[in-house]
Design an enzyme around this catalytic site. Structure first.
Site, PDB file in Angstrom:
ATOM      1  CD  GLU A 146      78.868  57.946   5.685  1.00 60.69           C
ATOM      2  OE1 GLU A 146      77.787  57.906   6.255  1.00 60.69           O
ATOM      3  OE2 GLU A 146      79.046  58.539   4.621  1.00 60.69           O
ATOM      4  CD  GLU A 316      77.816  63.428  -1.324  1.00 61.03           C
ATOM      5  OE1 GLU A 316      77.858  63.400  -0.080  1.00 61.03           O
ATOM      6  OE2 GLU A 316      77.447  62.453  -2.018  1.00 61.03           O
ATOM      7  CD  GLU A 338      73.917  58.766   2.776  1.00 58.59           C
ATOM      8  OE1 GLU A 338      73.564  59.486   1.826  1.00 58.59           O
ATOM      9  OE2 GLU A 338      75.052  58.823   3.283  1.00 58.59           O
TER      10      GLU A 338
HETATM   11  N1  BES Z   1      77.701  59.357   2.556  1.00 52.34           N
HETATM   12  C1  BES Z   1      77.716  58.868   1.227  1.00 52.34           C
HETATM   13  C2  BES Z   1      79.015  58.232   0.827  1.00 52.34           C
HETATM   14  C3  BES Z   1      79.203  56.812   1.282  1.00 52.34           C
HETATM   15  C4  BES Z   1      78.538  55.789   0.651  1.00 52.34           C
HETATM   16  C5  BES Z   1      80.064  56.511   2.303  1.00 52.34           C
HETATM   17  C6  BES Z   1      78.727  54.485   1.063  1.00 52.34           C
HETATM   18  C7  BES Z   1      80.252  55.215   2.722  1.00 52.34           C
HETATM   19  C8  BES Z   1      79.583  54.197   2.098  1.00 52.34           C
HETATM   20  C9  BES Z   1      77.440  59.997   0.244  1.00 52.34           C
HETATM   21  O1  BES Z   1      76.736  61.063   0.750  1.00 52.34           O
HETATM   22  C10 BES Z   1      76.576  59.416  -0.818  1.00 52.34           C
HETATM   23  O2  BES Z   1      75.448  59.117  -0.543  1.00 52.34           O
HETATM   24  N2  BES Z   1      77.092  59.233  -2.020  1.00 52.34           N
HETATM   25  C11 BES Z   1      76.365  58.595  -3.084  1.00 52.34           C
HETATM   26  C12 BES Z   1      76.045  59.562  -4.169  1.00 52.34           C
HETATM   27  C13 BES Z   1      74.723  60.200  -3.955  1.00 52.34           C
HETATM   28  C14 BES Z   1      74.450  61.279  -4.942  1.00 52.34           C
HETATM   29  C15 BES Z   1      73.591  59.214  -4.017  1.00 52.34           C
HETATM   30  C16 BES Z   1      77.218  57.496  -3.632  1.00 52.34           C
HETATM   31  O3  BES Z   1      78.368  57.412  -3.227  1.00 52.34           O
HETATM   32  O4  BES Z   1      76.729  56.702  -4.415  1.00 52.34           O
HETATM   33 ZN    ZN Z   2      74.759  60.698   1.050  1.00 51.40          ZN
END
Ligand code: BES
Ligand code: ZN
Length: 883
Positions: A146, A316, A338
């Protein structure tokens, strides 16, 4: 072929239905080979097939199809990979007819070290935690796709709406664990290698495909309906996986109920990855995490670490429904993923750990959303995306925090029950397919009977949010909305604002939708007495419980009553937070004075609530920094004021954990002591140093439990300098000896808090050594005023190096934001602009503009604070006031 270049989305002559993908990573040579056979639905006769690919070399390609009963295999007459557009264009000597076809491609690529696509673990030299097993150095290969990096691993239609099924096979060294989205169906051993094949996945988007290869251990459990859940981690660390495992099992069960749909895969693996750009990634059935976001160590993790693990896991797992099962149609709707996952992670955490009062901590999400969206350089929640390179930058506080906040606002307007019921029907309706923002609104509108679409488009298609001003006149309240901008400028825009009000008691309430620019409400029936009355129960609070995404500006009369209500603890903690935070924002925008803010802060001396105190601390850091530029002579008095404000809490909590104390007190202790250390409170610095010594001698000493370690480290660094470096060297020693990521991060976050610029520079240079993982460097950047000049000079000096390591991901934006935003003069803004004029890149453009806007907001604020006549007297009076 050029006609396919420069397009935001792929042409859809052919639609993929199923991928049969084989990957063979070579962990020693850092390369991989692969082959993919894609079942296609050819929807328009075409001699071109266009799909995504990047940084791959194509070794072979063909398309086969059945034509008038005879099968045919065509080799392309030309194969062109356009790296700028990340597309692979195959031209065939004759047209491929409408119908079914199979595209077969063989390819090769590099296991890169940039934490995206198919990448390898960064092996560090000179560290005690090099990756060794049985005396042999080992490596690890991981995917992170992603938003748009599956194309760096295999040629594919790399758009969220191009869903297909995936049948994956891995060829790997036999001693390694190889994981993918689905359970293993077969493992064939062939000497040093094994071929592992996985069950075919349900229909899913390419960005959710995942592969991990390396040496791991795991712990395992099952949900009540038989889903196998495992937490994988480094060998020897399985104890640290147990907490996340517990959270995962409970959360899967909870979401199954909440969404009225079971988890859709037979297994869920979660795995800690030592090099990870984001915090965690929701790959279908194989969720990857930073170590700090998954592993919890009873002895050495802090309460804040525990909470982080729980909320990240919940976030997640929410995506397994919201995102994986129902996927956004295009990145414009990223916030659906998100924002929603962020909101629902609080719901899950609250249900598992009610004593954490996590919903009150949701206020931090709202505040961060309001902060970014208060900039002219913000963007609407639904944002147009024209190029893959623009996607990275929208994983920001608008998509996550404003997104989550407007969902919370809507839920509280509609009510929990209709909200949940409508969500469940939305999930059912779009399961296995894609949805847009308006599809969610339609489901909620149908389930609630409210005009959801009309209300919510004012929040998602329009950037910014309103400040609602209230004036009391003659038993009436007059409401006025206008766009809030932190710069103090006038902005455009009008919102449909769900207004809630409480009158002197939480039992007396009024709700309405503010649909126009201004409105007057007769409130006689809600008032116990006349509106001019200043009695205890005469306060009026808008945005009750802070569920709305807007600011409130009260007139003087109403503000005085609220200040009194705060002092007398008549408001809930969330409302006390709101009164403070709104005034703070107005102060930054120069619509209220710093003097009035300081006066209000004085009303919080008896404050005991975690989120309120935590926000007071954050605000006091900002005031300190602005005042140091504006009124340097006042600085010592200001620090004394903050010390005076926080000391009662420090005394109440002490240094040692109390038996049975709350999670929130444990977190608060760390934050309060850190603040006292940063404000130079001598007793705190002395005590910290004593406890730090004990810790140096014995890492298991009860004198320095994890919750106060950061405070002690920051305290030690306050007295460290280039010529007095003992504390700094000791911290580095702990850093080097620890193999717990949370401990390392804690230390990195403390090192640059030294007031000595020379030592800060040494810290910054340390960050670029191989002792610090690329993923962790940003934690070491200074946030202090003392550090800003050094950091900026260092950034300029090392810009090329930083670009090389981070230039192709979202981490580079953190460097720009952290080094630019602390400045507070127009000259500096100009200098920074000039530096980037020749070094600009689309991927940092937005962040740079936002950071420069912050600099000018700071500069204006500094100027106006200089002119506040009563400020010095107010501060001096409160700083030494005895209560
Ligand atoms: N889908 C995101 C991961 C992601 C973030 C992929 C940026 C590509 C670019 C994942 O679900 C996510 O949101 N992760 C957060 C943590 C969350 C608890 C807020 C992160 O990586 O900060
Ligand atoms: Zn996320």
């Amino acid at each position: 072929m050029d006609q396919f270049k420069g397009q935001a989305r792929l042409p859809k002559f052919a639609v993929p239905k199923r991928y049969d993908l084989t990957l063979k990573p070579d962990l020693t040579a850092c390369r991989f080979a692969g082959s993919v056979a894609v079942d296609l639905n050819i929807v328009a006769a075409t001699s071109f097939i266009v799909l995504n690919a990047a940084e791959l070399s194509i070794t072979n390609a063909s398309v086969s199809f059945t034509n008038r009963d005879s099968s045919k295999v065509l080799k392309p007459s030309s194969v062109a990979l356009f790296e700028d557009d990340e597309i692979l264009v195959l031209e065939f000597p004759e047209t491929v007819p409408i119908g079914l076809g199979v595209l077969a491609i063989q390819f090769e690529g590099t296991l890169n070290d940039r934490m995206k696509g198919f990448y390898r673990r960064q092996v560090l030299v000179g560290s005690l935690c090099t990756y060794e097993h049985n005396g042999e150095k080992k490596n690890m290969a991981v995917t992170q796709f992603e938003p748009a990096d599956a194309r760096r691993c295999f040629p594919c239609w790399d758009e969220p709406a191009c869903k297909a099924t995936f049948k994956i096979t891995l060829d790997v060294p036999s001693e390694l664990i190889a994981l993918s989205n689905m359970p293993i169906v077969e493992e064939k051993n062939d000497g040093n290698f094994k071929t592992v094949s996985y069950q075919e996945s349900p229909i899913m988007s390419t960005y959710l495909v995942a592969v991990v290869v390396g040496l791991f251990d795991y712990v395992e459990d099952h949900t009540s309906d038989g889903v196998k859940v495992r937490v994988y981690c480094q060998i020897g660390k399985t104890n640290q996986g147990k907490f996340a495992l517990h959270v995962a099992v409970k959360t899967l069960e909870l979401f199954k109920d909440y969404f009225a749909t079971p988890y859709s895969l037979p297994k869920l693996d979660m795995i800690a990855i030592p090099d990870f750009a984001a915090g965690a990634m929701e790959n279908y059935g194989l969720v990857t995490y930073r170590e700090t976001a998954l592993l919890y160590d009873d002895q050495h993790s802090a309460a804040a670490n525990k909470q982080r693990v729980a909320t990240v896991v919940a976030h997640e797992l929410a995506h397994q429904w919201f995102g994986n099962l129902v996927t956004m149609e295009w990145w414009t709707h990223l916030w659906l993923n998100e924002g929603f996952a962020t909101w629902v992670s609080y719901l899950a955490t609250d249900s598992l750990f009610p004593e954490w009062k996590i919903w009150s901590q949701f206020l931090d999400e709202i505040t961060a959303g309001l902060k970014l969206d208060g900039l002219a350089e913000s963007h609407p929640i639904e944002v147009e995306i024209n190029h893959a390179g623009e996607i990275d930058e929208i994983f920001d506080a608008i998509s996550y925090r404003k997104g989550a906040s407007v969902i919370r606002m809507l839920q509280s307007y509609l009510g929990a029950e209709p909200f949940q019921r409508s969500l469940a029907s939305y999930i059912k309706k779009y399961a296995g397919s894609n949805a847009k923002t308006e599809d969610l609104w339609a489901a909620l509108e149908e389930g609630s009977g409210e005009p959801v679409n009309k209300i919510m488009t004012t929040w998602t298609k329009q950037q910014g949010y309103p400040v609602v001003s209230v004036k009391a006149t003659d038993q009436k309240l007059e409401f006025n909305q206008s766009r809030f901008l932190s710069s103090g400028a006038q902005g455009e825009g009008q919102w449909i604002v769900p207004i809630t009000l409480s009158f002197g008691s939480y039992d007396v309430r009024k709700n309405f939708l503010l649909q126009t620019k201004s409105e007057t409400l007769d409130v006689k029936e809600f008032l116990g007495t006349s509106i001019e009355d200043k009695g205890v129960n005469s306060w009026i609070k808008l945005n009750v419980d802070q569920t709305g995404f807007y600011r409130v500006k009260y007139d003087e009369l109403l503000a005085t009553k609220l200040r009194y209500a705060v002092e007398k603890q008549l408001l809930t903690a969330t409302d006390r937070f709101g009164v403070l935070d709104d005034l703070y924002a107005l102060c930054v925008a120069r619509q209220e004075s710093l003097t009035s803010l300081i006066n209000l802060m004085g009303a919080y001396r008896d404050e005991v609530d975690y989120v309120v105190l935590s926000n007071l601390i954050t605000i006091s850091y900002k005031i300190e920094s602005i005042s140091a530029d504006a009124v340097p002579d006042l600085l010592e008095h200001l620090k004394q004021f903050f010390i005076n404000l926080f000391q009662p809490t420090a005394e109440r909590l002490g240094w040692d954990p109390k038996p049975g104390e709350s999670h929130l007190d444990a977190m608060l202790r760390g934050e309060i002591l850190t603040a006292l250390a940063l404000f130079g409170h001598d007793l705190t610095l002395d005590e910290a140093s004593r406890r730090f010594q004990a810790f140096l001698e014995d890492r298991n000493t009860p004198l320095l439990p994890p919750d106060i370690r950061k405070a002690a480290y920051v305290a030690v660094m306050q007295r460290a300098s280039k010529s007095n470096r003992l504390g700094y060297d000791s911290l580095l020693k702990i850093y080097r000896e620890s193999d717990l990521s949370q401990e390392k991060t804690r230390i990195l976050g403390s090192l640059a808090s030294s007031p000595d610029p020379d030592l800060i520079l040494e810290v910054l240079n340390f960050l670029l050594t191989s002792e610090v993982r690329n993923q962790d460097v940003v934690f070491g950047l200074p946030s202090s005023r003392e550090g800003r000049d050094v950091a900026w000079a260092w950034l300029k000096e090392n810009w090329e190096t930083l670009l090389k390591a981070y230039g192709s991901g979202f981490l580079i934006t953190r460097f720009v934001g952290a080094t630019v935003s602390p400045f507070a003069t127009f000259e500096k803004a100009k200098e920074i602009e000039e530096f980037f004029a020749t070094r600009g890149k689309p991927s940092i453009a937005r962040t740079l503009k936002q950071s420069l806007e912050r600099v000018s907001i700071n500069a204006n604020l500094v100027e106006s604070v200089k002119n506040e006549k009563d400020l010095a007297d107010t501060v001096k009076e409160l700083a030494y006031k005895k209560y």
